[in-house]
Motif scaffolding. Structure first.
Motif, PDB file in Angstrom:
ATOM      1  N   THR A   1      11.332  29.831  59.095  1.00 32.76           N
ATOM      2  CA  THR A   1      12.978  29.714  59.336  1.00 32.76           C
ATOM      3  C   THR A   1      13.503  28.297  58.485  1.00 32.76           C
ATOM      4  O   THR A   1      14.602  28.379  57.934  1.00 32.76           O
ATOM      5  CB  THR A   1      13.184  29.635  60.894  1.00 32.76           C
ATOM      6  OG1 THR A   1      12.657  30.676  61.519  1.00 32.76           O
ATOM      7  CG2 THR A   1      14.528  29.384  61.047  1.00 32.76           C
ATOM      8  N   LEU A   2      12.888  27.275  58.564  1.00 32.84           N
ATOM      9  CA  LEU A   2      13.501  26.286  57.994  1.00 32.84           C
ATOM     10  C   LEU A   2      13.376  26.144  56.155  1.00 32.84           C
ATOM     11  O   LEU A   2      14.221  26.014  55.398  1.00 32.84           O
ATOM     12  CB  LEU A   2      12.275  24.981  58.055  1.00 32.84           C
ATOM     13  CG  LEU A   2      12.239  24.530  59.671  1.00 32.84           C
ATOM     14  CD1 LEU A   2      11.214  23.394  59.795  1.00 32.84           C
ATOM     15  CD2 LEU A   2      13.509  24.149  60.000  1.00 32.84           C
TER      16      LEU A   2
ATOM     17  N   THR B   1      22.467  26.090  57.104  1.00 30.22           N
ATOM     18  CA  THR B   1      23.660  27.043  57.345  1.00 30.22           C
ATOM     19  C   THR B   1      24.048  27.025  58.698  1.00 30.22           C
ATOM     20  O   THR B   1      23.314  26.382  59.697  1.00 30.22           O
ATOM     21  CB  THR B   1      23.204  28.682  57.064  1.00 30.22           C
ATOM     22  OG1 THR B   1      22.055  28.929  57.827  1.00 30.22           O
ATOM     23  CG2 THR B   1      22.812  28.763  55.486  1.00 30.22           C
ATOM     24  N   HIS B   2      25.048  27.567  59.254  1.00 34.20           N
ATOM     25  CA  HIS B   2      25.418  27.347  60.673  1.00 34.20           C
ATOM     26  C   HIS B   2      24.509  28.345  61.410  1.00 34.20           C
ATOM     27  O   HIS B   2      24.309  27.881  62.583  1.00 34.20           O
ATOM     28  CB  HIS B   2      27.087  28.161  60.769  1.00 34.20           C
ATOM     29  CG  HIS B   2      27.410  28.167  62.302  1.00 34.20           C
ATOM     30  ND1 HIS B   2      27.503  27.093  62.913  1.00 34.20           N
ATOM     31  CD2 HIS B   2      27.778  29.219  63.212  1.00 34.20           C
ATOM     32  CE1 HIS B   2      27.913  27.562  64.218  1.00 34.20           C
ATOM     33  NE2 HIS B   2      28.176  28.515  64.383  1.00 34.20           N
ATOM     34  N   ALA B   3      24.083  29.563  60.901  1.00 42.46           N
ATOM     35  CA  ALA B   3      22.977  30.186  61.642  1.00 42.46           C
ATOM     36  C   ALA B   3      21.661  29.653  61.983  1.00 42.46           C
ATOM     37  O   ALA B   3      21.203  29.629  63.072  1.00 42.46           O
ATOM     38  CB  ALA B   3      22.595  31.479  61.073  1.00 42.46           C
TER      39      ALA B   3
ATOM     40  N   ALA C   1      18.650  26.049  69.622  1.00 41.36           N
ATOM     41  CA  ALA C   1      17.983  26.895  70.432  1.00 41.36           C
ATOM     42  C   ALA C   1      16.445  26.293  70.590  1.00 41.36           C
ATOM     43  O   ALA C   1      16.045  26.427  71.784  1.00 41.36           O
ATOM     44  CB  ALA C   1      18.008  28.205  70.242  1.00 41.36           C
ATOM     45  N   PHE C   2      15.997  26.142  69.393  1.00 37.99           N
ATOM     46  CA  PHE C   2      14.489  25.888  69.371  1.00 37.99           C
ATOM     47  C   PHE C   2      14.311  24.436  69.998  1.00 37.99           C
ATOM     48  O   PHE C   2      13.339  24.436  70.950  1.00 37.99           O
ATOM     49  CB  PHE C   2      14.218  25.895  68.040  1.00 37.99           C
ATOM     50  CG  PHE C   2      12.713  25.157  67.591  1.00 37.99           C
ATOM     51  CD1 PHE C   2      11.691  26.176  67.604  1.00 37.99           C
ATOM     52  CD2 PHE C   2      12.737  23.871  67.282  1.00 37.99           C
ATOM     53  CE1 PHE C   2      10.498  25.585  67.445  1.00 37.99           C
ATOM     54  CE2 PHE C   2      11.207  23.529  66.948  1.00 37.99           C
ATOM     55  CZ  PHE C   2      10.185  24.346  67.231  1.00 37.99           C
TER      56      PHE C   2
ATOM     57  N   GLU D   1      26.021  34.512  67.317  1.00 43.21           N
ATOM     58  CA  GLU D   1      25.265  33.311  68.138  1.00 43.21           C
ATOM     59  C   GLU D   1      24.180  34.085  68.821  1.00 43.21           C
ATOM     60  O   GLU D   1      23.022  33.437  68.660  1.00 43.21           O
ATOM     61  CB  GLU D   1      26.201  32.588  68.818  1.00 43.21           C
ATOM     62  CG  GLU D   1      27.270  32.084  67.923  1.00 43.21           C
ATOM     63  CD  GLU D   1      28.164  31.340  68.763  1.00 43.21           C
ATOM     64  OE1 GLU D   1      28.734  30.139  68.603  1.00 43.21           O
ATOM     65  OE2 GLU D   1      28.746  31.626  69.945  1.00 43.21           O
ATOM     66  N   ARG D   2      24.422  34.948  69.467  1.00 43.58           N
ATOM     67  CA  ARG D   2      23.133  35.519  70.079  1.00 43.58           C
ATOM     68  C   ARG D   2      22.149  35.970  69.249  1.00 43.58           C
ATOM     69  O   ARG D   2      20.944  35.750  69.620  1.00 43.58           O
ATOM     70  CB  ARG D   2      23.915  36.792  71.273  1.00 43.58           C
ATOM     71  CG  ARG D   2      22.870  37.024  72.456  1.00 43.58           C
ATOM     72  CD  ARG D   2      23.204  38.003  73.374  1.00 43.58           C
ATOM     73  NE  ARG D   2      24.675  37.566  73.859  1.00 43.58           N
ATOM     74  CZ  ARG D   2      24.812  36.937  74.864  1.00 43.58           C
ATOM     75  NH1 ARG D   2      23.774  36.620  75.769  1.00 43.58           N
ATOM     76  NH2 ARG D   2      26.081  36.529  75.334  1.00 43.58           N
ATOM     77  N   MET D   3      22.383  36.737  68.271  1.00 54.10           N
ATOM     78  CA  MET D   3      21.271  37.146  67.652  1.00 54.10           C
ATOM     79  C   MET D   3      20.796  36.146  66.575  1.00 54.10           C
ATOM     80  O   MET D   3      19.438  36.194  66.403  1.00 54.10           O
ATOM     81  CB  MET D   3      21.852  38.000  66.540  1.00 54.10           C
ATOM     82  CG  MET D   3      22.369  39.551  67.141  1.00 54.10           C
ATOM     83  SD  MET D   3      21.379  40.134  67.785  1.00 54.10           S
ATOM     84  CE  MET D   3      20.011  40.684  66.298  1.00 54.10           C
ATOM     85  N   ASN D   4      21.223  35.021  66.691  1.00 55.35           N
ATOM     86  CA  ASN D   4      20.688  33.857  65.612  1.00 55.35           C
ATOM     87  C   ASN D   4      19.674  32.865  66.825  1.00 55.35           C
ATOM     88  O   ASN D   4      18.697  32.317  66.484  1.00 55.35           O
ATOM     89  CB  ASN D   4      21.953  32.724  65.341  1.00 55.35           C
ATOM     90  CG  ASN D   4      22.502  33.211  64.049  1.00 55.35           C
ATOM     91  OD1 ASN D   4      21.781  33.881  63.137  1.00 55.35           O
ATOM     92  ND2 ASN D   4      23.871  32.991  63.934  1.00 55.35           N
TER      93      ASN D   4
END
Length: 839
Positions: A684-685, A695-697, A704-705, A535-538
């Motif tokens: 990213t989109l 996706t979950h990521a 976060a955005f 999650e942190r990396m995402n």
């Protein structure tokens, strides 16, 4: 050197007891502890800083100007002292008014040999172009100051003339305001004259010099670099008139105009705080950027009045002080009511030899300004300094005068919690009522030496005392004219383009600092949350992409939001152009340039915000947890105080064009940050578009955005669903009620541009047309289609990326449209415009 005479003590008798007029105040302060006095001193300084009262020459304080010092113990004049002093100053101003009228016409006093020709015609302040110029109200001197001191025998004498520029008047009023605010109990049972109406009296005097029913009066200042700029701002604010610089005015068709965001407004009266030699580069100093080209021509055409009149500065030449008594006798046929402090003009060889033989007994000053060549602070000069002063004098002796060193009375001054013996002098102010009548303001600027400086002059580090003039029990009360004003209209004078531009950037910089502080605060919170490594990396890929843009791509920056050290630098590093602190300082700098238009409460919020950041220390070498805690604390402070500024300003300031442009700047910045962030997330989109479902990521990244943009909760309230690309883009670009939406920001800008304008001017129509075209482009965008059909173009960018960046570029181009339409004021010359100097 002779033994110095004992200075007269204003507060204490020769036996050390307080004089009767000071007894109650002095005893109250003497009974206070050092800690109590120090606390009151700090309150006075804080109040002065909050009100923006400063006097700074050295510019050695990166976080702001030196706050004005006001002593706890006021200067008190009894009627027995004040009335002869006021009458003597009234007599002197009358005599020097006649001198100026004579010098700039027949010069009869020179023909009769009463004063030397070279002293007058050789003066730097003698202005030949002033000969024959129309005078406002037929007089040169309308607002004047005279410096007085008390000699060792207790006699009051005139020390200097400030007849052409009554500098210090605002400090007289501010001293009274701050004392009543911090120690109101001192005013109990005191019968003293009020000075609160002085700015109104000045305004009425200025307006009387125009035949218009609603004249436009402006105060012309050299600008923020002037040490007394805060005084200029205070006077303009209290009089309700625009504070202008030379660049705010222009001459066209023999008239002076003020450049405003709504067009040109004719100026009728100028209260000038600019020296004559800089007023008009076509007549005086050719390299002047402080004045208005063509101004003298407009005066000659009687289309504008300048107060005080050009040429009045001659009365301030110190070379005339030795001749003051003769001038009074020549024009008035009277003996001087006030003596002049013994003054020697060193251009005369006999006077020069006398002074050089006893140089340590004198204070040596140039003919103009407050600089002191030797003496003045009661310290004993060394032989080396005396030799240097003697050498400088002999290079050009006619440019210096000498006065006795021991001419100022002493007083009790409470500084830094301790009682000190300091010397002082006074500047009294006068306002002309008509050609033959002058009123003396019932107060004065009492200048007192401070711990940092042995001099009383403000330019040399001196401070001030509130000055009380006791009411004479036998004085008749002024009659009140209760006649109502039958004709009343609200003045239609606009806001200058310079002021509007400063407000525009205040809005932009504060919005940028607010958003950046929010982003840093969110990251610090995310780092503390219990997230697994995936999650942190995402979260992290979106962090650095959406930082607010700098004005110039060429600006060097080390901005990163991914580490505690980077976030600390982004919060508190003044060397980082995009940091929170740098952005706040830019906002405060713009606010200082127009402080006269800000309410005291609104300025107090910004001043407090700057001080809070000043107290924080930038230390990137500290442990990570310390850096994170510091960043969180400061960003929370910015997020709290910036909305406080906007809220306070909304409730305490006029909703005029100036404040509207602050809000326009806020909307433009917020929209630009949103559009930049939305454009940065398109790649990213597209990754999810290739997989046909989020996706979950991706959902973690979008969450976060939106959290970084402070609109995740808004999204959930509007859509009540998981975060998906298409509704998210609609929210950021097209939602009319979401505060972060680009469309909402554009609608807000358009509404503010239309406000207060019944018929749209061409610049307004042009700006509104650009905004409307962009609004229609946003509304017509089909984000769903772009997400589905997005394909890579030859540049490697998708249609979605290209279209998002195109909208971003158009939004950023609105800045240029707004500047060209309202701020970078252009004058269109047409066939009806007459040349300045017709053939």
């Amino acid at each position: 050197m002779k033994h110095p005479p004992t200075a007269f003590d204003e507060v204490l008798t020769p036996g050390g007891e307080p004089r009767e007029v000071y007894r109650n105040l002095f005893e109250r302060l003497r009974e206070s502890t050092r800690a109590q006095l120090q606390s009151i001193n700090h309150q006075l300084e804080a109040a002065m800083r909050e009100m923006g009262v400063s006097f700074d020459v050295d510019r050695d304080r990166p976080w702001g100007k030196r706050p004005w010092f006001c002593d706890l113990l006021p200067q008190i004049f009894t009627p027995g002292d004040w009335n002869p002093l006021a009458e003597g100053i009234r007599q002197r101003i009358h005599a020097f008014e006649l001198l100026l009228r004579d010098i700039y016409s027949e010069k009869q006093i020179l023909r009769d040999g009463v004063i030397p020709v070279a002293t007058v015609l050789g003066s730097r302040f003698f202005q030949r172009p002033a000969h024959g110029l129309p005078l406002p109200g037929g007089s040169f001197l309308h607002l004047s100051g005279v410096a007085a001191c008390r000699l060792p025998d207790g006699t009051l004498a005139v020390k200097h003339h400030y007849m052409s520029h009554a500098s210090g008047m605002s400090y007289m009023i501010q001293n009274r305001r701050v004392l009543t605010r911090v120690i109101p109990q001192s005013f109990q049972e005191t019968g003293i004259h009020s000075i609160s109406d002085v700015p109104t009296d000045i305004l009425e005097m200025l307006r009387n010099h125009s035949s218009e029913n609603d004249p436009l009066v402006v105060l012309l200042t050299p600008g923020p670099l002037s040490p007394a700029y805060s005084e200029h701002g205070f006077l303009s604010r209290r009089m309700g008139i625009p504070l202008v610089q030379g660049g705010d005015l222009l001459v066209m068709n023999d008239e002076v105009y003020l450049k405003t965001v709504r067009g040109l407004n004719k100026v009728d009266v100028i209260y000038s705080r600019v020296s004559d030699q800089w007023l008009d580069p076509l007549v005086f100093q050719r390299d002047s950027v402080l004045g208005v080209p063509g101004l003298v021509h407009c005066i000659r055409k009687k289309n504008v009045s300048v107060v005080n009149a050009i040429g009045a500065q001659l009365s301030d030449d110190r070379a005339l002080l030795p001749h003051a008594s003769r001038i009074i006798r020549y024009y008035l046929g009277q003996n001087p009511l006030l003596p002049t402090l013994e003054t020697f003009w060193l251009g005369d060889i006999d006077q020069r030899e006398h002074v050089l033989a006893n140089l340590s007994d004198f204070t040596i000053r140039p003919l103009y300004g407050e600089r002191i060549l030797s003496g003045g602070d009661r310290s004993t000069p060394c032989e080396e300094s005396l030799a240097a002063a003697r050498s400088t004098i002999l290079e050009n002796p006619a440019q210096y005068v000498a006065q006795p060193r021991y001419c100022d009375a002493t007083t009790v001054s409470f500084q830094k919690g301790e009682r000190h013996r300091r010397h002082q002098d006074h500047i009294l102010f006068a306002i002309r009522n008509d050609a033959d009548s002058v009123s003396i303001c019932p107060g004065a600027l009492t200048r007192v030496a401070t711990a940092e400086s042995g001099f009383t002059a403000s330019e040399l580090g001196g401070g001030g005392k509130d000055t009380w003039v006791q009411v004479d029990l036998h004085e008749q009360a002024e009659e009140w004219d209760a006649t109502p004003q039958t004709e009343f209209q609200i003045p239609s004078h606009g806001v200058t383009s310079r002021v509007a531009e400063a407000f525009y950037w205040i809005g932009r910089y504060l919005e940028r600092a607010y958003d950046l502080a929010g982003m840093v605060g969110v990251i610090e919170s995310l780092e503390l949350e219990e997230l697994n490594p995936t999650e942190r990396m995402n979260y992290r890929p979106v962090w650095n992409k959406i930082l607010p843009m700098l004005e110039s791509a060429a600006v060097s920056s080390r901005r990163t939001i991914s580490s505690p050290e980077g976030r600390h630098r982004l919060t508190l590093d003044t060397a980082e152009p995009g940091s929170v602190v740098s952005t706040i300082l830019r906002a405060v700098g713009n606010a200082e340039s127009v402080v006269e238009t800000l309410s005291i409460d609104a300025w107090g919020v910004l001043s407090n915000l700057r001080e809070q950041f000043e107290e924080a220390k930038f230390d990137p070498s500290a442990p990570a947890d310390v850096l994170a805690a510091s960043s969180r604390s400061l960003c929370r402070l910015a997020r709290e105080m910036i909305p406080q500024f906007f809220g306070t300003a909304e409730r305490s300031m006029l909703s005029d064009d100036g404040w509207n442009f602050c809000r326009i700047g806020q909307f433009i910045e917020r929209g630009a940050i949103t559009a930049n962030a939305a454009s940065s997330i398109t790649s990213t989109l597209l990754q999810s578009n290739a997989q046909n479902r989020p996706t979950h990521a991706l959902e973690i990244r979008l969450s976060a955005f939106l959290r970084l943009l402070n609109c995740r909760d808004v999204y959930r309230r509007v859509y009540q669903m998981r975060i998906e690309p298409e509704p998210m883009l609609d929210l950021l670009w097209k939602n009319p009620v979401a505060p972060r939406s680009v469309l909402h920001c554009l609608n807000g800008c358009a509404a503010l541009v239309r406000e207060n304008e019944n018929s749209l001017s061409p610049p307004t129509e042009r700006a509104l047309a650009e905004m409307e075209h962009l609004i229609q482009a946003i509304l017509s965008t089909d984000w769903s289609h772009l997400l589905r059909e997005s394909t890579a173009a030859s540049s490697g960018k998708s249609d979605l990326q290209i279209h998002s960046e195109h909208l971003l570029d158009r939004l950023l181009a609105l800045h240029t449209v707004i500047c060209d339409s309202f701020l970078n004021h252009q004058v269109l010359m047409h066939h009806e415009t007459r040349p300045l100097f017709p053939n």
